[in-house]
Design a protein around this motif. Structure first.
Motif, PDB file in Angstrom:
ATOM      1  N   GLN A 398       0.827  -1.209   0.000  1.00 33.46           N
ATOM      2  CA  GLN A 398       0.000   0.000   0.000  1.00 33.46           C
ATOM      3  C   GLN A 398       0.858   1.254   0.000  1.00 33.46           C
ATOM      4  N   TYR A 401       2.611   1.633  -3.392  1.00 33.70           N
ATOM      5  CA  TYR A 401       1.745   2.206  -4.424  1.00 33.70           C
ATOM      6  C   TYR A 401       1.605   3.711  -4.224  1.00 33.70           C
ATOM      7  N   GLU A 402       1.427   4.117  -2.987  1.00 31.75           N
ATOM      8  CA  GLU A 402       1.321   5.551  -2.694  1.00 31.75           C
ATOM      9  C   GLU A 402       2.602   6.280  -3.067  1.00 31.75           C
ATOM     10  N   CYS A 405       2.762   6.753  -6.876  1.00 31.74           N
ATOM     11  CA  CYS A 405       1.829   7.787  -7.343  1.00 31.74           C
ATOM     12  C   CYS A 405       2.314   9.188  -6.967  1.00 31.74           C
ATOM     13  N   PHE A 421       6.369   1.456 -10.305  1.00 30.81           N
ATOM     14  CA  PHE A 421       5.166   0.664 -10.585  1.00 30.81           C
ATOM     15  C   PHE A 421       5.536  -0.742 -11.051  1.00 30.81           C
ATOM     16  N   LEU A 424       6.626  -2.753  -8.078  1.00 27.70           N
ATOM     17  CA  LEU A 424       5.469  -3.073  -7.256  1.00 27.70           C
ATOM     18  C   LEU A 424       4.667  -4.218  -7.873  1.00 27.70           C
ATOM     19  N   TYR A 425       4.597  -4.247  -9.201  1.00 23.79           N
ATOM     20  CA  TYR A 425       3.884  -5.345  -9.874  1.00 23.79           C
ATOM     21  C   TYR A 425       4.615  -6.671  -9.668  1.00 23.79           C
ATOM     22  N   GLN A 431      -2.653  -7.895  -7.634  1.00 21.52           N
ATOM     23  CA  GLN A 431      -3.403  -6.756  -7.116  1.00 21.52           C
ATOM     24  C   GLN A 431      -3.994  -5.976  -8.300  1.00 21.52           C
ATOM     25  N   VAL A 434      -2.733  -2.370  -8.874  1.00 22.74           N
ATOM     26  CA  VAL A 434      -1.372  -2.280  -9.402  1.00 22.74           C
ATOM     27  C   VAL A 434      -1.348  -2.661 -10.882  1.00 22.74           C
ATOM     28  N   ALA A 437      -2.817   0.271 -12.815  1.00 23.48           N
ATOM     29  CA  ALA A 437      -1.951   1.453 -12.814  1.00 23.48           C
ATOM     30  C   ALA A 437      -0.772   1.285 -13.770  1.00 23.48           C
TER      31      ALA A 437
END
Length: 618
Positions: A398, A401-402, A405, A421, A424-425, A431, A434, A437
């Motif tokens: 979480q 992701y923040e 962004c 990103f 994170l993927y 998710q 994700v 995004a």
């Protein structure tokens, strides 16, 4: 009519229009008259039924006739749809004599009707708007609506060509029937949407017919409407010159894209750095556009405008086809300060520009200040997350992701955020947020790898389907994959229609509905009682769940309440006030439909009373 059926019908009709143009126009005219014929048939039928009932049934027939006449009056009232006039700053001939001299000259040259009002707006557009004073029966008031940004970015001759094109849709002469049908398409859409949408008494006589008629007439008259655009271009070329209309069309396409993609987005983006707007967007628009277009070779802007293809989404042909019909090439010629068309406004130009700037600032200021505060908090949060990473702390998904962004929005920008990103993927490949995004950002870079990611997000999360299908459709269309674009568009429409049906199912409660026990556990029920006890005036409360066919896994709770004792006086204001408070404050694990069981709804109270476990003891 589906989008595919619409396109197939339009393609077939375009071929017919080329083979036998006269026969096609006659068929369109007959179809246009069918709409008025149906209205006349219904009204005459009601009138004749009234007369026959009086003659045949005497006194009983008189009562029936009275009811039919009342229905006839309600139908006429329903057809008398009032449409709001366009809004803008009105200018008069005394204030802007040069502008009105041009308008009158063009109007006479094209035998167009006079205008009741000339309005200046903040749109990048110019158009003629007709509002009927007699509903579907016509008697129009004509408005000429001119966008100040358009006047500030076109030369006087280019602006004259734009006005000539718009007047061409009202022109008399040999094109009178075609122009009437062109305007009738717009009238049917505006008037029938209003007629059916408002749900007035008597509209049931028209709803089914016009639900079929309007889409069919729109498709059938589509080739004629598109041909009318070419005819209006030709009329503008005759009154000005082919070069002037070619320059105007090129400028409108290029400048319009620049304003949408760069100018206004840059202004709104500056709200992240400035607590208040520090400039006048309309006062400086012309110079900013001229300078902004110079930052990138103008040939690139023109080439991009020429790449758009004519489609059935719009009756306006693409720029390349319109220029081809005029036998002209693309001509982008931005006027100098002394040649801009806004000088036609004369001494009122500065006042109108200042008025639009002040109105714009007043409209955007609340959102501007909110964005600035959000940006300030976002930058502070980004510094916190960066500090955590520098200290070696691993961010959870979480926070990761923040961080990505915020880096994109307030930090180093898109190029720096993309690897975040991607990382994170790799960490959380299942998710949906994700996946969506990352996929969206890849598609924005024309990277096909984003297709699978966005599609995966729509499979993992139903709530992502509307936006996901739209993104996939637009990307495929932009890349020339029309078949795939149509397939995604069909799925988008199916999903939208499903959600509309589900919304309609949840937006109303009837006595025929089936209600199940609410299913709350004791802890949830105790929390609800605590909320209800804090609201004075409640006498009885019932809680059930409506049985729904669509998305049954998402509960729809029905909260029935009564404020009036059996011997008391019903007071609507009190009942409505308590109901609004229930809507605002009650928290349940699902949607809540609040329904008073007092007054006209007393039968719901009787039905709920018999449901075991429905009563909530206060």
């Amino acid at each position: 009519m589906t989008n595919r059926e619409f396109e197939q019908l339009v393609a077939r009709l375009e071929a017919q229009a080329l083979r036998r143009p006269w026969l096609y126009k006659m068929r369109v005219l007959a179809l246009a008259l069918l709409g008025y014929g149906y209205i006349a048939f219904m009204l005459v039928g009601l009138l004749l039924t009234s007369v026959i009932s009086v003659v045949a049934l005497k006194a009983l027939g008189a009562k029936l006739a009275l009811g039919l006449l009342v229905l006839m009056w309600m139908v006429l009232k329903a057809l008398w749809v009032k449409l709001d006039a366009p809004q803008g700053r009105r200018v008069t001939q005394k204030e802007a004599p040069e502008l009105f001299a041009m308008i009158n000259d063009l109007r006479k040259g094209l035998k167009a009707p006079r205008f009741h009002r000339v309005l200046i707006t903040d749109d990048f557009n110019a158009c003629v708007v007709q509002t009927p004073r007699l509903g579907v029966f016509g008697w129009y008031r004509n408005y000429l609506v001119i966008g100040l940004p358009l006047m500030k970015t076109l030369s006087v001759e280019q602006f004259r060509a734009v006005l000539a094109h718009e007047f061409g849709h009202l022109a008399g002469g040999h094109g009178r029937v075609s122009n009437w049908i062109y305007r009738l398409r717009l009238s049917w859409h505006r008037l029938i949407d209003s007629l059916v949408g408002e749900g007035r008494f008597g509209t049931f006589l028209f709803r089914r017919f016009f639900n079929w008629y309007v889409p069919y007439f729109t498709a059938y008259s589509f080739p004629l409407a598109r041909a009318n655009e070419y005819e209006a271009d030709a009329a503008a070329a005759r009154l000005t010159s082919p070069q002037a209309i070619a320059e105007a069309l090129t400028a409108v396409n290029v400048v319009g894209r620049y304003l949408g993609e760069r100018y206004w987005s840059d202004i709104h983006r500056s709200a992240s750095d400035l607590p208040r707007p520090a400039f006048a967007p309309y006062g400086s628009l012309a110079d900013k556009v001229s300078g902004g277009l110079q930052d990138q070779p103008m040939a690139d802007w023109v080439e991009h405008a020429l790449q758009r293809e004519t489609s059935s989404d719009d009756t306006h042909p693409a720029l390349a086809d319109r220029l081809r019909a005029l036998q002209q090439g693309p001509l982008l010629s931005l006027p100098g300060p002394d040649a801009r068309a806004d000088r036609l406004l004369g001494p009122v130009l500065s006042a109108i520009t200042e008025e639009l700037d002040c109105r714009w600032e007043a409209a955007v200021l609340p959102a501007w200040e909110e964005r600035y505060q959000t940006a300030t908090r976002g930058r502070e949060r980004l510094r916190e997350l960066d500090a955590m990473l520098q200290q070696g702390t691993e961010l959870n998904p979480q926070d990761g992701y923040e961080h990505a962004c915020l880096t994109e929005e307030y930090g180093a920008g898109e190029d720096a955020a993309l690897p975040l990103f991607k990382a994170l993927y790799q960490q959380t490949p299942d998710q949906p947020v994700v996946c969506y995004a990352l996929g969206l950002r890849l598609l924005q870079r024309d990277d096909d790898e984003g297709l699978a990611l966005v599609e995966k997000a729509t499979e993992l999360d139903e709530d992502a389907q509307l936006s996901g299908y739209e993104v996939l459709r637009d990307y495929c269309w932009r890349r020339g994959r029309e078949e795939a674009a149509h397939a995604w568009h069909d799925r988008l429409l199916e999903r939208h229609e499903l959600l509309q049906r589900a919304r309609a199912e949840r937006d109303q409660i009837t006595l025929k509905d089936t209600f199940d026990p609410h299913g709350l556990d004791q802890e949830q029920l105790a929390a609800l009682r605590a909320q209800l006890r804090a609201m004075p005036g409640l006498r009885r409360v019932y809680l059930l769940r409506k049985r729904v066919a669509l998305f049954p896994e998402r509960p729809l709770f029905v909260l029935g309440y009564s404020c009036t004792r059996w011997w008391g006086l019903y007071r609507r204001k009190k009942v409505d006030a308590i109901g609004q408070r229930l809507v605002d404050e009650i928290q349940l694990p699902g949607e809540v439909f609040v329904l008073s069981t007092d007054g006209d709804n007393y039968r719901f109270g009787r039905k709920f009373w018999w449901k075991r476990g429905a009563r909530v003891r206060l």
